[in-house]
Design an enzyme around this catalytic site. Structure first.
Site, PDB file in Angstrom:
ATOM      1  N   ARG A 126       0.828  -1.315   0.061  1.00 60.63           N
ATOM      2  CA  ARG A 126       0.071  -0.035   0.022  1.00 60.63           C
ATOM      3  C   ARG A 126       0.970   1.337  -0.070  1.00 60.63           C
ATOM      4  O   ARG A 126       0.376   2.326   0.087  1.00 60.63           O
ATOM      5  CB  ARG A 126      -0.972   0.033   1.104  1.00 60.63           C
ATOM      6  N   GLY A 176       4.479 -15.319   6.491  1.00 53.71           N
ATOM      7  CA  GLY A 176       3.676 -15.076   7.609  1.00 53.71           C
ATOM      8  C   GLY A 176       4.437 -14.668   8.809  1.00 53.71           C
ATOM      9  O   GLY A 176       5.766 -15.276   8.819  1.00 53.71           O
ATOM     10  N   THR A 177       3.885 -14.327   9.934  1.00 53.64           N
ATOM     11  CA  THR A 177       4.781 -13.623  10.922  1.00 53.64           C
ATOM     12  C   THR A 177       5.491 -14.851  11.757  1.00 53.64           C
ATOM     13  O   THR A 177       6.635 -14.703  12.203  1.00 53.64           O
ATOM     14  CB  THR A 177       3.787 -12.728  11.787  1.00 53.64           C
ATOM     15  N   ASN A 220       0.973   1.667   7.252  1.00 56.84           N
ATOM     16  CA  ASN A 220       0.858   0.762   5.997  1.00 56.84           C
ATOM     17  C   ASN A 220       0.682   1.422   4.800  1.00 56.84           C
ATOM     18  O   ASN A 220       0.544   1.104   3.812  1.00 56.84           O
ATOM     19  CB  ASN A 220      -0.421  -0.214   6.191  1.00 56.84           C
ATOM     20  N   LYS A 247      30.906  27.665   2.158  1.00 54.86           N
ATOM     21  CA  LYS A 247      31.202  26.168   2.194  1.00 54.86           C
ATOM     22  C   LYS A 247      32.724  25.777   2.807  1.00 54.86           C
ATOM     23  O   LYS A 247      33.543  26.685   2.160  1.00 54.86           O
ATOM     24  CB  LYS A 247      31.130  25.782   0.787  1.00 54.86           C
TER      25      LYS A 247
END
Ligand code: UD1
Ligand code: MG
Length: 469
Positions: free
Chosen positions: A15, A79-80, A235, A358
């Site tokens: 997602r 899977g976990t 997510n 710089k």
């Protein structure tokens, strides 16, 4: 008891719609997985194992600077439960299970809001209760998508994934699994090898460990985290923005409690490694990132960005960018100064408007007030750089040095063609191109003589008005 963290970070994060693995997306200036690793470290985990899969190399490259992190590859995301199993198959394959005495906390690489004290609280409870597993639970406003906790007395009997719940269970079971747990090592090692993938998603669920432990007569309990936002996962980019906002508030609040003033905290973004002294005021649209430290009694902003900057006390930094550079005490910068690449302003020095510096040292009380570029320059104290002056430090191949002695006066629009030295107390004439050293106390001037043509301008104007060219 030694505490090992297993950080699950192999998922793709579809997602996010990104070419980068989800855990590499940044919350403030730190990738998500960095927050989890840092949290585990602060909670006192002596070993931190990160399970990588999608974008494994990118995650490894980033975490290679954390020398206490170990990696385990999960080639396919099954899977976990499978992710944790990969850890045991890879790192503990030769250890008899009864010798695995550590406690393990399982954490997610996409849950950056977790606090170290919550991990400590979870593990302390787990140890005190002598649990084989203690689950960190939460009651979010919408439990959709989360695994649900099934209690029997104080014991947790099972976790049922949302998709595997009956409609009645989805309605009734409100307490959810955060996905973070503390396990006793040998029980985890034994159970993890026994999991099956017989469920709605065809995955090896780590949550099935709970039923397995119950079957073997072990204690499983829960600790409920009142502040569910701490356990939120990221997510999508919308959730990333929400999590960033929560972290922003948390960090800003801490600084305000420590004596920092913010006119509008919603527009101030401060990274986790920044320190700020008392009575410093931060004006809107200001970002402080990286290893930045700011002293006391400064005014930063508006519209200022500091990255890896060190700022002393009593400084003013107005509409200014400072990157990898430092200013000492009583220094004033801006509006619109840009300090970068190892620039250092000493006490009482000044960077004015539209100036860029710089890799330049500006001595005590020296001033670069207007429209200048100075690169690879070392300047003594009490120097004044006239507006529009520039070091020509780059010949196309090399960066060459300019040295300016104490109390030198560089006239406006001086070009300093490096390598070149302007001696102590020397003066350069305005608009000079200085390509040879100017000795101490001398004047260096390089410009043609001015010519005056009396009446020329008036005559020209009259010609133009008559239409003659
Ligand atoms: C999981 C829990 C659920 C809990 C929820 C909380 C399981 C079966 N379910 O569900 O009970 O309420 O977290 O957020 O554990 N990962 C891997 N390898 C894999 C799969 C996942 O490293 O093979 C990582 C992911 O990158 C992620 C984490 O594990 O960081 C959780 O995985 P995810 O698929 O999001 O689990 P959920 O379905 O949300
Ligand atoms: Mg999830």
């Amino acid at each position: 008891m030694p505490l090992t963290a297993i950080v699950l970070a192999a998922g793709e994060g579809t997602r996010m719609k990104s070419r980068h693995p989800k855990v590499m997306h940044k919350l403030l200036d730190r990738p998500l997985v960095g927050w989890t690793v840092d949290c585990a470290r602060r909670a006192g985990c002596s070993r931190i194992i990160v399970v990588v899969g999608h974008g494994a190399q990118e995650v490894r490259d980033y975490l290679s600077t954390f020398d206490d992190v170990e990696f385990v590859e999960q080639p396919q995301q099954l899977g976990t439960g499978h992710a944790v199993r990969c850890v045991f198959d890879t790192l503990f394959a030769d250890a008899p299970v009864n010798t695995i005495n550590d406690r393990f906390v399982v954490l997610y690489g996409d849950s950056p809001l977790m606090r170290p004290q919550t991990i400590s609280w979870l593990t302390d409870k787990s140890t005190a209760r002598n649990d084989a597993c203690t689950i960190l639970t939460m009651t979010p406003p919408s439990p959709t998508g989360y695994g649900r906790i099934v209690f029997e007395g104080g014991q947790v009997k099972a976790i049922i994934e949302h998709k595997d719940c009956t409609p009645a269970q989805q309605e009734e079971l409100r307490e959810c699994n955060s996905g973070m747990y503390c396990f006793e090592g040998s029980s985890l090692a034994q159970g993890i090898a026994q999991l099956s993938n017989n469920n709605a998603q065809g995955e090896y669920y780590l949550t099935d460990m709970i039923a397995w432990l119950n079957k073997h007569g072990s204690n499983v309990s829960a600790v409920h985290c009142e502040e569910y936002t701490e356990l939120l996962g990221v997510n999508s980019r919308v959730q990333l923005a929400s999590a960033s906002k929560i972290m922003q508030q948390r960090i800003n609040q801490q600084h305000m409690e420590n004596g920092v003033t913010m006119l509008d905290p919603t527009s101030v973004w401060i990274g986790p490694e920044v320190t700020i002294g008392q009575d410093t005021e931060i004006l809107p649209n200001t970002l402080l990132f990286g290893h930045t430290s700011v002293g006391t009694n400064c005014v930063l902003g508006p519209s200022t960005r500091l990255t890896n900057a060190t700022v002393g006390n009593n400084c003013t930094v107005d509409e200014t960018i400072i990157v990898d550079s430092s200013i000492d005490n009583n220094v004033s910068c801006g509006p619109r100064a840009y300090l970068r690449g190892g620039t250092h302003f000493k006490d009482g020095a000044k960077a004015g408007t539209h100036v860029e510096l710089k890799n330049t040292v500006v001595g005590e009380g020296s001033k670069v007030p207007h429209l200048s570029y100075l690169g690879d320059t070392t300047m003594g104290s009490g120097v004044n750089i006239g507006g529009g002056s520039i070091t020509c430090n780059y010949d196309g191949v090399h960066k060459n040095k300019t040295t300016i002695g104490n109390n030198a006066f560089v006239g406006s629009d001086t070009m300093m063609v490096a390598p070149v030295t302007i001696g102590e107390g020397a003066v350069t004439g305005a608009s000079s191109c200085i390509y040879e050293d100017v000795p101490a106390g001398a004047l260096g001037i390089e410009r043609s003589r001015q010519v005056i043509k009396e009446g020329f301008a008036t005559a020209r104007q009259q010609r133009l008005e008559k239409g003659n060219k």
